[in-house]
Design an enzyme around this catalytic site. Structure first.
Site, mmCIF file in Angstrom:
data_model
loop_
_atom_site.group_PDB
_atom_site.id
_atom_site.type_symbol
_atom_site.label_atom_id
_atom_site.label_comp_id
_atom_site.label_asym_id
_atom_site.label_seq_id
_atom_site.Cartn_x
_atom_site.Cartn_y
_atom_site.Cartn_z
ATOM 1 N N LYS A 146 66.317 -9.886 -27.404
ATOM 2 C CA LYS A 146 65.306 -9.643 -26.408
ATOM 3 C C LYS A 146 65.637 -9.813 -24.926
ATOM 4 C CE LYS A 146 60.389 -10.792 -25.318
ATOM 5 N NZ LYS A 146 59.225 -11.590 -25.854
ATOM 6 N N SER A 202 54.921 -8.836 -27.125
ATOM 7 C CA SER A 202 56.186 -8.400 -25.896
ATOM 8 C C SER A 202 57.505 -8.152 -26.642
ATOM 9 C CB SER A 202 56.077 -9.222 -24.808
ATOM 10 O OG SER A 202 56.814 -10.615 -25.119
ATOM 11 N N SER A 210 54.176 -12.902 -29.508
ATOM 12 C CA SER A 210 55.251 -11.957 -29.107
ATOM 13 C C SER A 210 56.191 -11.580 -30.027
ATOM 14 C CB SER A 210 55.719 -12.187 -27.876
ATOM 15 O OG SER A 210 54.787 -11.791 -26.879
#
Lengths: 474, 96
Positions: free
Chosen positions: A78, A153, A177
């Protein structure tokens, strides 16, 4: 070419050891799949140019007989974890040209275990969102149905694994997330106990909530990455050791279901049906499934948002256009701040910072932030008490399956409500895992559904045990 | 919550926003605060002790010793700054 869809981290390691393919071939397969598919999905923000060269280095080590848990395995990150010498932006324009001066601890541990960082994946800006639509670099699409969101996310990491671009990725989880995109993309997603994985070099959102964890296809793969990542770190003063939470009891296969919470309004009929099937599957595996009461659980979403807003407004104060990142020139010093932050932060980030400023302002601090901390303690105490009786708490991961792109972007509150089942683990610090549990068929597309298991602080072992049994892994 | 209040908050948060955005945010904040404000019903004045007091979390401090070689990261860190002069980050004049 190697079919990455049928490969896991553990099977890839076996194949690399047996020289069925090389680390270079594995890396080439990943890069080729990204080239073929990512123009439609947009999971990656950048594929690192040094990845192939590092695969050659891994091949040399394999030839020398070196055996490391992730040797030669490409892992996607990420875009909020620092890799020395590479760009990292947290999905934000304010860090568009920022190059990391150090490795995050998570990355250092991956590298020490032989993994190769293949690139950085898309995310909601500063991890603020549940759909990856809030990225400053455009949304990521769900590879199972590109008209839908992949969740967020960590949506880029989830989409990258679900589309077979990589066999493993890391995400971060502040309120779900990792687990929610895992559910939306049919993956396994693990959020470890608060403090289990170092956040040194993770771009902070809510510091009392954030944890790093894996997005993968199997529980065994989650365990491999978790074992590599965990551990106390002098660079993160909140990290815990193996003895921080002494084991209070043995695993007795008892699952608690907070019935009224699972049955609450807003949970779709398909999710409820899948949940009943899940309960039956656990019973068939020899688990006792019993109802439990958690009186204050329904307040956890409110607690979560107050705490997360407050902490984000404080954490993001560091982006001032002076030390690093975007700088927009104003009339004077303070005007530089206004202009830089106004232009550099996207709409959702501005919204959360301003609301966070409100709940921390002197007139409202007691009413919101202080009260939220007290209720947080009530919820945590209730969880700890329940875990004296049960080994695991079972809920759906999400109240619905993946929604259409744009469907919830006009109402922030509606988007926040999607986090109802995932935030309690962050509020209490407990470890939780999302497991694929079935599908909901819409227009002949099978949208994945997920269920979530939560365990007592420090009891990832219970999650992994039950998770493997549920998915029929050895 | 109204537009003026949102503008005042955005000033405290050091974020430039337009009048139109402030207007929209005011409505959204009403809804969000209405929802999260429910925590007030949950807390009935119980003595909680220190929040999070029973957590096993203790701050770990590194030894205040063995610093890294001076200047080791200076070049890399300064390279990220929008404006520099020599080995300093340059900012606008603060005092008149």
């Amino acid at each position: 070419m190697i079919d990455l869809n049928s490969l896991t981290i553990s099977s890839a390691r076996e194949a690399l050891k047996a020289r069925k393919f090389s680390a270079r071939e594995l890396m080439e397969a990943s890069i080729q799949t990204i080239k073929d598919k990512d123009s439609d999905i947009h999971a990656f923000l950048e594929v690192f140019e040094d990845a192939l060269g590092l695969a050659d280095e891994a091949d040399k080590k394999i030839k020398e007989g070196v055996d490391l848990p992730l040797l030669g395995v490409p892992i996607a990150l990420k875009d909020n974890m620092l890799v020395s010498g590479h760009k990292v932006s947290a999905g934000s324009k304010i860090l568009e040209n920022f190059t990391a001066p150090i490795d995050s601890t998570a990355v250092r541990k991956l590298k020490d275990a032989g993994a190769i960082i293949i690139g950085r994946t898309n995310m909601d800006e500063f991890a603020m969102g549940s759909s990856t639509e809030n990225s400053s670099y455009g949304p990521t699409k769900n590879p199972i149905d590109p008209t839908r969101v992949p969740g967020g996310s960590s949506g880029g990491s989830a989409a990258a694994v679900a589309s077979g671009m990589v066999i493993g990725a890391l995400g971060s989880d502040t309120g779900g997330s990792i687990r929610q995109p895992a559910a939306f993309c049919g993956l396994v997603g693990l959020k470890p106990t608060y403090g289990r994985v170092s956040r040194s070099g993770l771009i902070a959102y809510g510091s009392s909530l954030d944890q790093i964890g894996p997005l993968v296809k199997t529980v065994s793969d989650a365990e491999i990455l978790y074992d590599v990542l965990k551990g106390q770190d002098p660079m993160d003063s909140t990290t815990i050791g193996d003895q921080s939470y002494p084991k209070k009891k043995d695993f007795k296969k008892i699952i608690g279901v907070p019935r009224s919470f699972v049955e609450s309004e807003g949970v779709s009929p398909e999710i409820k049906k899948n949940f009943q099937e899940t309960e039956k599957r656990f019973r068939d595996l020899g688990y006792e499934v019993r109802d439990i009461e958690l009186e204050h659980l329904r307040f956890s979403l409110s607690v979560y948002y107050i705490v997360a807003l407050a902490e984000s407004s404080s954490n993001l104060a560091r982006f001032d256009g002076v030390k690093y990142g975007l700088h927009v020139d104003g009339d004077n010093g303070i005007d530089d701040y206004f202009k830089t932050r106004g232009a550099g932060f996207g709409q959702e980030v501005r919204r959360r910072i301003i609301l966070g400023t409100y709940v921390l302002s002197s007139g409202y601090y007691d009413e919101y932030y202080n009260t939220a901390l007290k209720v947080r303690k009530l919820i945590t105490d209730e969880f700890r008490k329940v875990f004296m009786e049960v080994d695991l708490i079972l809920t759906p991961t999400t109240p619905t399956s993946a929604w259409k792109m744009g469907e919830k972007s006009t109402s922030p509150l509606e988007m926040y409500l999607e986090d109802i089942f995932t935030v309690p683990a962050n509020t209490t610090g407990c470890p939780a895992i999302s497991l694929p549990s079935g599908h909901e068929e819409i227009n002949q597309i099978k949208l994945p559904l997920g269920i979530e298991l939560t365990a007592d602080l420090g009891r990832e072992d219970n999650l992994l045990k039950a998770g493997k049994e549920f998915l029929g892994e050895k | 919550m109204d537009r003026e209040k949102v503008i005042a908050l955005s000033k405290l948060a050091r974020v430039d926003i337009s009048q139109e955005e402030a207007e929209n945010l005011a409505g959204e904040f009403e809804a969000i605060l209405g929802y999260v404000g429910e925590v007030k019903q949950a807390y009935k004045g119980e003595d909680m002790g220190t929040p999070q007091s029973d957590m096993a979390l203790k701050n770990i401090l590194r030894e205040d010793a063995e610093p890294h070689e001076s200047g080791l990261y200076t070049k890399n860190l300064l390279a990220q700054a929008p404006e520099t002069e020599g080995e300093y980050i340059k900012v606008k004049k603060i005092l008149g």
